[in-house]
Design a protein around this motif. Sequence first.
Motif, PDB file in Angstrom:
ATOM      1  N   PHE A   3       0.826  -1.188   0.000  1.00 22.70           N
ATOM      2  CA  PHE A   3       0.000   0.000   0.000  1.00 22.70           C
ATOM      3  C   PHE A   3       0.871   1.252   0.000  1.00 22.70           C
ATOM      4  CE2 PHE A   3      -2.178   3.417   2.257  1.00 22.70           C
ATOM      5  CZ  PHE A   3      -3.289   3.576   1.450  1.00 22.70           C
ATOM      6  N   GLN A   4       1.930   1.241   0.821  1.00 22.34           N
ATOM      7  CA  GLN A   4       2.831   2.393   0.876  1.00 22.34           C
ATOM      8  C   GLN A   4       3.443   2.661  -0.495  1.00 22.34           C
ATOM      9  OE1 GLN A   4       3.261   4.495   3.373  1.00 22.34           O
ATOM     10  NE2 GLN A   4       4.717   5.716   2.221  1.00 22.34           N
ATOM     11  N   GLU A   5       3.863   1.606  -1.154  1.00 19.88           N
ATOM     12  CA  GLU A   5       4.451   1.747  -2.494  1.00 19.88           C
ATOM     13  C   GLU A   5       3.434   2.316  -3.478  1.00 19.88           C
ATOM     14  OE1 GLU A   5       6.055  -1.293  -5.886  1.00 19.88           O
ATOM     15  OE2 GLU A   5       6.676  -1.692  -3.818  1.00 19.88           O
ATOM     16  N   ALA A   6       2.205   1.821  -3.414  1.00 14.39           N
ATOM     17  CA  ALA A   6       1.156   2.316  -4.307  1.00 14.39           C
ATOM     18  C   ALA A   6       0.843   3.783  -4.017  1.00 14.39           C
ATOM     19  CB  ALA A   6      -0.099   1.463  -4.156  1.00 14.39           C
ATOM     20  N   SER A   7       0.847   4.171  -2.745  1.00 13.96           N
ATOM     21  CA  SER A   7       0.518   5.539  -2.359  1.00 13.96           C
ATOM     22  C   SER A   7       1.573   6.550  -2.794  1.00 13.96           C
ATOM     23  CB  SER A   7       0.333   5.642  -0.848  1.00 13.96           C
ATOM     24  OG  SER A   7      -0.791   4.913  -0.457  1.00 13.96           O
ATOM     25  N   THR A   8       2.797   6.086  -2.950  1.00 12.22           N
ATOM     26  CA  THR A   8       3.877   6.996  -3.326  1.00 12.22           C
ATOM     27  C   THR A   8       4.285   6.859  -4.790  1.00 12.22           C
ATOM     28  OG1 THR A   8       5.523   5.415  -2.511  1.00 12.22           O
ATOM     29  CG2 THR A   8       4.771   7.135  -0.968  1.00 12.22           C
ATOM     30  N   ALA A   9       3.590   6.021  -5.527  1.00 10.45           N
ATOM     31  CA  ALA A   9       3.916   5.825  -6.943  1.00 10.45           C
ATOM     32  C   ALA A   9       3.742   7.127  -7.710  1.00 10.45           C
ATOM     33  CB  ALA A   9       3.037   4.733  -7.544  1.00 10.45           C
ATOM     34  N   MET A  10       4.631   7.375  -8.646  1.00  8.98           N
ATOM     35  CA  MET A  10       4.580   8.597  -9.453  1.00  8.98           C
ATOM     36  C   MET A  10       3.655   8.434 -10.654  1.00  8.98           C
ATOM     37  SD  MET A  10       6.304  10.623  -7.676  1.00  8.98           S
ATOM     38  CE  MET A  10       6.541  12.043  -8.701  1.00  8.98           C
ATOM     39  N   GLU A  11       3.433   7.189 -11.074  1.00  7.31           N
ATOM     40  CA  GLU A  11       2.571   6.926 -12.224  1.00  7.31           C
ATOM     41  C   GLU A  11       1.454   5.977 -11.807  1.00  7.31           C
ATOM     42  OE1 GLU A  11       4.755   5.529 -15.587  1.00  7.31           O
ATOM     43  OE2 GLU A  11       6.284   7.088 -15.402  1.00  7.31           O
ATOM     44  N   ASP A  12       0.276   6.208 -12.321  1.00  2.85           N
ATOM     45  CA  ASP A  12      -0.894   5.349 -12.078  1.00  2.85           C
ATOM     46  C   ASP A  12      -1.170   5.134 -10.589  1.00  2.85           C
ATOM     47  OD1 ASP A  12      -1.414   4.917 -14.841  1.00  2.85           O
ATOM     48  OD2 ASP A  12       0.201   3.413 -14.893  1.00  2.85           O
ATOM     49  N   ARG A  13      -0.973   6.171  -9.794  1.00  8.68           N
ATOM     50  CA  ARG A  13      -1.143   6.064  -8.351  1.00  8.68           C
ATOM     51  C   ARG A  13      -2.542   5.573  -7.969  1.00  8.68           C
ATOM     52  NH1 ARG A  13       0.299  11.216  -5.177  1.00  8.68           N
ATOM     53  NH2 ARG A  13       2.299  10.606  -6.020  1.00  8.68           N
ATOM     54  N   ASP A  14      -3.565   6.149  -8.579  1.00 12.29           N
ATOM     55  CA  ASP A  14      -4.940   5.763  -8.243  1.00 12.29           C
ATOM     56  C   ASP A  14      -5.198   4.296  -8.543  1.00 12.29           C
ATOM     57  OD1 ASP A  14      -5.521   8.290  -7.310  1.00 12.29           O
ATOM     58  OD2 ASP A  14      -6.421   8.955  -9.200  1.00 12.29           O
ATOM     59  N   THR A  15      -4.751   3.843  -9.694  1.00 12.69           N
ATOM     60  CA  THR A  15      -4.945   2.438 -10.075  1.00 12.69           C
ATOM     61  C   THR A  15      -4.203   1.518  -9.116  1.00 12.69           C
ATOM     62  OG1 THR A  15      -5.176   3.080 -12.385  1.00 12.69           O
ATOM     63  CG2 THR A  15      -4.676   0.756 -11.940  1.00 12.69           C
ATOM     64  N   LYS A  16      -2.975   1.869  -8.793  1.00 17.09           N
ATOM     65  CA  LYS A  16      -2.170   1.028  -7.888  1.00 17.09           C
ATOM     66  C   LYS A  16      -2.761   1.015  -6.474  1.00 17.09           C
ATOM     67  CE  LYS A  16       2.060   1.423 -10.532  1.00 17.09           C
ATOM     68  NZ  LYS A  16       3.410   1.948 -10.625  1.00 17.09           N
ATOM     69  N   ARG A  17      -3.303   2.148  -6.034  1.00 14.35           N
ATOM     70  CA  ARG A  17      -3.940   2.176  -4.718  1.00 14.35           C
ATOM     71  C   ARG A  17      -5.200   1.325  -4.712  1.00 14.35           C
ATOM     72  NH1 ARG A  17      -4.182   8.109  -2.317  1.00 14.35           N
ATOM     73  NH2 ARG A  17      -5.261   6.943  -0.724  1.00 14.35           N
ATOM     74  N   GLU A  18      -5.995   1.393  -5.779  1.00  7.32           N
ATOM     75  CA  GLU A  18      -7.191   0.551  -5.874  1.00  7.32           C
ATOM     76  C   GLU A  18      -6.823  -0.924  -5.841  1.00  7.32           C
ATOM     77  OE1 GLU A  18      -9.820   1.624  -9.062  1.00  7.32           O
ATOM     78  OE2 GLU A  18      -9.731   3.748  -8.519  1.00  7.32           O
ATOM     79  N   GLU A  19      -5.750  -1.303  -6.504  1.00 10.92           N
ATOM     80  CA  GLU A  19      -5.288  -2.694  -6.487  1.00 10.92           C
ATOM     81  C   GLU A  19      -4.842  -3.097  -5.077  1.00 10.92           C
ATOM     82  OE1 GLU A  19      -2.270  -2.704  -9.506  1.00 10.92           O
ATOM     83  OE2 GLU A  19      -3.728  -2.765 -11.147  1.00 10.92           O
ATOM     84  N   ALA A  20      -4.145  -2.184  -4.395  1.00 10.36           N
ATOM     85  CA  ALA A  20      -3.709  -2.468  -3.018  1.00 10.36           C
ATOM     86  C   ALA A  20      -4.912  -2.611  -2.089  1.00 10.36           C
ATOM     87  CB  ALA A  20      -2.780  -1.356  -2.528  1.00 10.36           C
ATOM     88  N   TYR A  21      -5.896  -1.713  -2.258  1.00  9.14           N
ATOM     89  CA  TYR A  21      -7.112  -1.818  -1.451  1.00  9.14           C
ATOM     90  C   TYR A  21      -7.805  -3.161  -1.686  1.00  9.14           C
ATOM     91  CZ  TYR A  21      -6.979   3.246  -0.520  1.00  9.14           C
ATOM     92  OH  TYR A  21      -6.640   4.507  -0.123  1.00  9.14           O
ATOM     93  N   ALA A  22      -7.859  -3.588  -2.930  1.00  8.65           N
ATOM     94  CA  ALA A  22      -8.517  -4.863  -3.260  1.00  8.65           C
ATOM     95  C   ALA A  22      -7.836  -6.020  -2.548  1.00  8.65           C
ATOM     96  CB  ALA A  22      -8.536  -5.077  -4.769  1.00  8.65           C
ATOM     97  N   LEU A  23      -6.522  -5.957  -2.399  1.00  5.08           N
ATOM     98  CA  LEU A  23      -5.791  -7.008  -1.687  1.00  5.08           C
ATOM     99  C   LEU A  23      -6.039  -6.950  -0.181  1.00  5.08           C
ATOM    100  CD1 LEU A  23      -2.320  -6.872  -3.497  1.00  5.08           C
ATOM    101  CD2 LEU A  23      -4.020  -8.703  -3.645  1.00  5.08           C
ATOM    102  N   LEU A  24      -6.136  -5.752   0.345  1.00  5.14           N
ATOM    103  CA  LEU A  24      -6.288  -5.569   1.788  1.00  5.14           C
ATOM    104  C   LEU A  24      -7.723  -5.737   2.280  1.00  5.14           C
ATOM    105  CD1 LEU A  24      -4.029  -2.420   2.247  1.00  5.14           C
ATOM    106  CD2 LEU A  24      -3.500  -4.751   2.965  1.00  5.14           C
ATOM    107  N   GLU A  25      -8.670  -5.280   1.481  1.00  5.71           N
ATOM    108  CA  GLU A  25     -10.051  -5.190   1.937  1.00  5.71           C
ATOM    109  C   GLU A  25     -10.873  -6.397   1.521  1.00  5.71           C
ATOM    110  OE1 GLU A  25     -11.388  -1.490   0.344  1.00  5.71           O
ATOM    111  OE2 GLU A  25     -10.322  -0.325   1.860  1.00  5.71           O
ATOM    112  N   LYS A  26     -10.568  -7.529   2.096  1.00  8.48           N
ATOM    113  CA  LYS A  26     -11.383  -8.714   1.859  1.00  8.48           C
ATOM    114  C   LYS A  26     -11.474  -9.512   3.152  1.00  8.48           C
ATOM    115  CE  LYS A  26      -7.506 -11.201  -0.162  1.00  8.48           C
ATOM    116  NZ  LYS A  26      -6.994 -11.858  -1.307  1.00  8.48           N
ATOM    117  N   ASP A  27     -12.588 -10.185   3.311  1.00  2.00           N
ATOM    118  CA  ASP A  27     -12.862 -10.974   4.511  1.00  2.00           C
ATOM    119  C   ASP A  27     -12.725 -10.138   5.785  1.00  2.00           C
ATOM    120  OD1 ASP A  27     -13.241 -13.275   2.932  1.00  2.00           O
ATOM    121  OD2 ASP A  27     -11.083 -13.673   2.920  1.00  2.00           O
ATOM    122  N   LEU A  28     -13.212  -8.921   5.733  1.00  2.00           N
ATOM    123  CA  LEU A  28     -13.159  -8.029   6.881  1.00  2.00           C
ATOM    124  C   LEU A  28     -14.520  -7.916   7.544  1.00  2.00           C
ATOM    125  CD1 LEU A  28     -11.146  -5.016   5.388  1.00  2.00           C
ATOM    126  CD2 LEU A  28     -10.269  -6.853   6.819  1.00  2.00           C
TER     127      LEU A  28
END
Length: 144
Positions: free
Chosen positions: A1-26
């Motif tokens: 998530f930290q890497e996705a949040s600091t990405a210089m390119e496609d930050r929104d897409t990478k954050r959405e992908e990170a959220y998808a990995l984190l936000e399951k079975d909660l």
Amino acid sequence: FQEASTAMEDRDTKREEAYALLEKDLMCLGVTCVEDKLQDGVPETVQYLLKAGMHVWILTGDKLETAITIAYSSSIINQSMALSVVDGSDWDTLNPQIRTAMDLAPGAGGKALVIGGNALSITCDNGMDLFVELCKSCTVVVCA
């Protein structure tokens, strides 16, 4: 998530992908604070949550009457709910109120409980199991 949040390119897409990995079975628990004027959309959002089957609790820290007013204005409580108000300064007063609230049948919109702050403290000290059973039967609990 930290890497996705600091990405210089496609930050929104990478954050959405990170959220998808984190936000399951909660199991989601929510807390909100309502201060003074309600923000736009709060009543509609609360109704959406209630229609989705969520139970809503609100802790106001206000006087009982103010807590009830806030609950109605935010659509946490509405006219289609069976409403119980529990308030008092001793267990002998509160116990029958809680038992009456337990026996109250839900309305079309469910069942709502409003309990004063002092009453909540006394109830937790003297009848926690009874209070928990009452709360399980309520769609909405407002603690003043």
